[in-house]
Design a protein around this motif. Structure first.
Motif, PDB file in Angstrom:
ATOM      1  N   GLU A 257       0.857  -1.176   0.000  1.00 48.17           N
ATOM      2  CA  GLU A 257       0.000   0.000   0.000  1.00 48.17           C
ATOM      3  C   GLU A 257       0.896   1.229   0.000  1.00 48.17           C
ATOM      4  O   GLU A 257       1.754   1.376   0.881  1.00 48.17           O
ATOM      5  CB  GLU A 257      -0.887   0.018   1.244  1.00 48.17           C
ATOM      6  CG  GLU A 257      -1.715   1.290   1.388  1.00 48.17           C
ATOM      7  CD  GLU A 257      -2.351   1.404   2.768  1.00 48.17           C
ATOM      8  OE1 GLU A 257      -3.566   1.583   2.826  1.00 48.17           O
ATOM      9  OE2 GLU A 257      -1.610   1.302   3.766  1.00 48.17           O
ATOM     10  N   CYS A 258       0.693   2.089  -0.976  1.00 48.92           N
ATOM     11  CA  CYS A 258       1.456   3.335  -1.056  1.00 48.92           C
ATOM     12  C   CYS A 258       0.538   4.487  -0.635  1.00 48.92           C
ATOM     13  O   CYS A 258      -0.539   4.662  -1.202  1.00 48.92           O
ATOM     14  CB  CYS A 258       1.966   3.564  -2.477  1.00 48.92           C
ATOM     15  SG  CYS A 258       2.934   5.081  -2.662  1.00 48.92           S
ATOM     16  N   VAL A 259       0.943   5.220   0.380  1.00 46.59           N
ATOM     17  CA  VAL A 259       0.154   6.337   0.906  1.00 46.59           C
ATOM     18  C   VAL A 259       0.794   7.645   0.438  1.00 46.59           C
ATOM     19  O   VAL A 259       2.016   7.812   0.516  1.00 46.59           O
ATOM     20  CB  VAL A 259       0.106   6.300   2.448  1.00 46.59           C
ATOM     21  CG1 VAL A 259      -0.749   7.438   2.983  1.00 46.59           C
ATOM     22  CG2 VAL A 259      -0.401   4.959   2.935  1.00 46.59           C
TER      23      VAL A 259
ATOM     24  N   SER B 228       5.097  10.684   0.339  1.00 45.56           N
ATOM     25  CA  SER B 228       4.569   9.325   0.202  1.00 45.56           C
ATOM     26  C   SER B 228       5.400   8.349   1.014  1.00 45.56           C
ATOM     27  O   SER B 228       6.565   8.601   1.331  1.00 45.56           O
ATOM     28  CB  SER B 228       4.555   8.902  -1.273  1.00 45.56           C
ATOM     29  OG  SER B 228       5.863   8.860  -1.798  1.00 45.56           O
ATOM     30  N   TRP B 229       4.768   7.254   1.369  1.00 42.62           N
ATOM     31  CA  TRP B 229       5.449   6.182   2.091  1.00 42.62           C
ATOM     32  C   TRP B 229       4.667   4.904   1.868  1.00 42.62           C
ATOM     33  O   TRP B 229       3.537   4.907   1.406  1.00 42.62           O
ATOM     34  CB  TRP B 229       5.555   6.516   3.581  1.00 42.62           C
ATOM     35  CG  TRP B 229       4.245   6.684   4.286  1.00 42.62           C
ATOM     36  CD1 TRP B 229       3.540   5.729   4.959  1.00 42.62           C
ATOM     37  CD2 TRP B 229       3.469   7.889   4.373  1.00 42.62           C
ATOM     38  NE1 TRP B 229       2.382   6.265   5.466  1.00 42.62           N
ATOM     39  CE2 TRP B 229       2.314   7.579   5.121  1.00 42.62           C
ATOM     40  CE3 TRP B 229       3.649   9.189   3.895  1.00 42.62           C
ATOM     41  CZ2 TRP B 229       1.336   8.530   5.400  1.00 42.62           C
ATOM     42  CZ3 TRP B 229       2.676  10.125   4.169  1.00 42.62           C
ATOM     43  CH2 TRP B 229       1.545   9.796   4.912  1.00 42.62           C
TER      44      TRP B 229
ATOM     45  N   GLY C  91       2.650   2.100   3.417  1.00 37.50           N
ATOM     46  CA  GLY C  91       1.914   1.825   4.652  1.00 37.50           C
ATOM     47  C   GLY C  91       1.912   0.353   5.015  1.00 37.50           C
ATOM     48  O   GLY C  91       1.850  -0.015   6.180  1.00 37.50           O
ATOM     49  N   TYR C  92       1.948  -0.499   3.995  1.00 33.13           N
ATOM     50  CA  TYR C  92       1.964  -1.946   4.224  1.00 33.13           C
ATOM     51  C   TYR C  92       2.730  -2.594   3.092  1.00 33.13           C
ATOM     52  O   TYR C  92       2.644  -2.156   1.936  1.00 33.13           O
ATOM     53  CB  TYR C  92       0.538  -2.518   4.264  1.00 33.13           C
ATOM     54  CG  TYR C  92       0.529  -4.024   4.089  1.00 33.13           C
ATOM     55  CD1 TYR C  92       0.852  -4.858   5.151  1.00 33.13           C
ATOM     56  CD2 TYR C  92       0.254  -4.602   2.850  1.00 33.13           C
ATOM     57  CE1 TYR C  92       0.899  -6.244   4.989  1.00 33.13           C
ATOM     58  CE2 TYR C  92       0.281  -5.980   2.680  1.00 33.13           C
ATOM     59  CZ  TYR C  92       0.610  -6.792   3.749  1.00 33.13           C
ATOM     60  OH  TYR C  92       0.658  -8.144   3.584  1.00 33.13           O
TER      61      TYR C  92
ATOM     62  N   HIS D 112       7.554   1.418   6.461  1.00 31.77           N
ATOM     63  CA  HIS D 112       6.479   2.180   7.087  1.00 31.77           C
ATOM     64  C   HIS D 112       6.819   3.665   7.247  1.00 31.77           C
ATOM     65  O   HIS D 112       5.979   4.436   7.684  1.00 31.77           O
ATOM     66  CB  HIS D 112       6.129   1.575   8.442  1.00 31.77           C
ATOM     67  CG  HIS D 112       5.628   0.168   8.348  1.00 31.77           C
ATOM     68  ND1 HIS D 112       4.459  -0.163   7.707  1.00 31.77           N
ATOM     69  CD2 HIS D 112       6.146  -1.000   8.793  1.00 31.77           C
ATOM     70  CE1 HIS D 112       4.274  -1.467   7.755  1.00 31.77           C
ATOM     71  NE2 HIS D 112       5.279  -1.990   8.402  1.00 31.77           N
TER      72      HIS D 112
END
Length: 207
Positions: A140-142, A149-150, A152-153, A170
């Motif tokens: 998952e890219c947030v 951006s980072w 997330g999972y 994370h």
């Protein structure tokens, strides 16, 4: 002796009053029901050690964390405790505070059951195991409104494929992007940003 007001006695959450010597002062009807004591008078428990209501791990947590924190800060928020009932362990979420009374300070514990939370946690763990075992990489890219951006999972496949640690994903997507060919990074980032802005599927090929 502390007593529970009528509104506390009838609440759909557990309420427990304990003195600072860890002796029970009062427990409401809801809590007695969880412990299989619905037909017993709460007065029978007054003066007994609170340990009699707690599982072994619950006793350790109560005496080594909850009570010292209450003495120091006056309140505790959302602490997981385990009660011991004839039917087995009852997991509850506890919030507590110190109340000043003429006879001295007492601890008021408000307890809510964790059955649904534990069910959701078990389901999430099951999904994570399935994702980690899948022959592909899931992540998952947030991306926030400022463009930061980072990850997330990330499933185990992504972590092993790119040689990054579970902790690093994370906080930043940099460890992952560093593994991408420099020639392919601009197109990848542009496609990611376009996907985020349009809320469409992110598709990209890269080396």
């Amino acid at each position: 002796m502390a007593t529970l007001a009528a509104e506390l006695e009838g609440l759909p959450v557990g309420v427990l009053h304990v003195n600072l010597n860890a002796e029970i002062l009062a427990l409401n009807r809801c809590l007695r029901g969880w412990l299989g004591l619905a037909n017993e008078d709460s007065a029978a428990w007054v003066g007994l050690p609170v340990d009699q209501l707690l599982s072994r791990p619950g006793r350790v947590l109560y005496h080594t964390h909850l009570l010292p924190t209450l003495r120091l800060h006056g309140e505790v928020q959302e602490l997981s405790l385990a009660l011991q009932a004839p039917s087995g362990t009852v997991h509850v979420l506890c919030s507590a505070r110190l109340l000043e009374r003429p006879e001295g300070a007492i601890a008021q514990l408000v307890l809510s059951p964790m059955r649904e939370r534990l069910r959701i946690e078990a389901e999430l763990a099951r999904v994570q195991r399935a994702a980690d075992a899948a022959p592909l990489s899931l992540f998952e890219c947030v991306r926030d409104a400022n463009g930061r951006s980072w990850i997330g999972y990330a499933s185990a496949g992504l972590i092993s494929l790119y040689g990054i640690t579970p902790e690093s994903v994370h906080f930043s997507d940099a460890p992952w992007l560093e593994q991408i060919s420099p020639d392919d990074r601009p197109a990848l980032l542009a496609s990611r940003d376009a996907s985020a802005e349009r809320m469409t599927l992110w598709r990209c090929e890269f080396r």
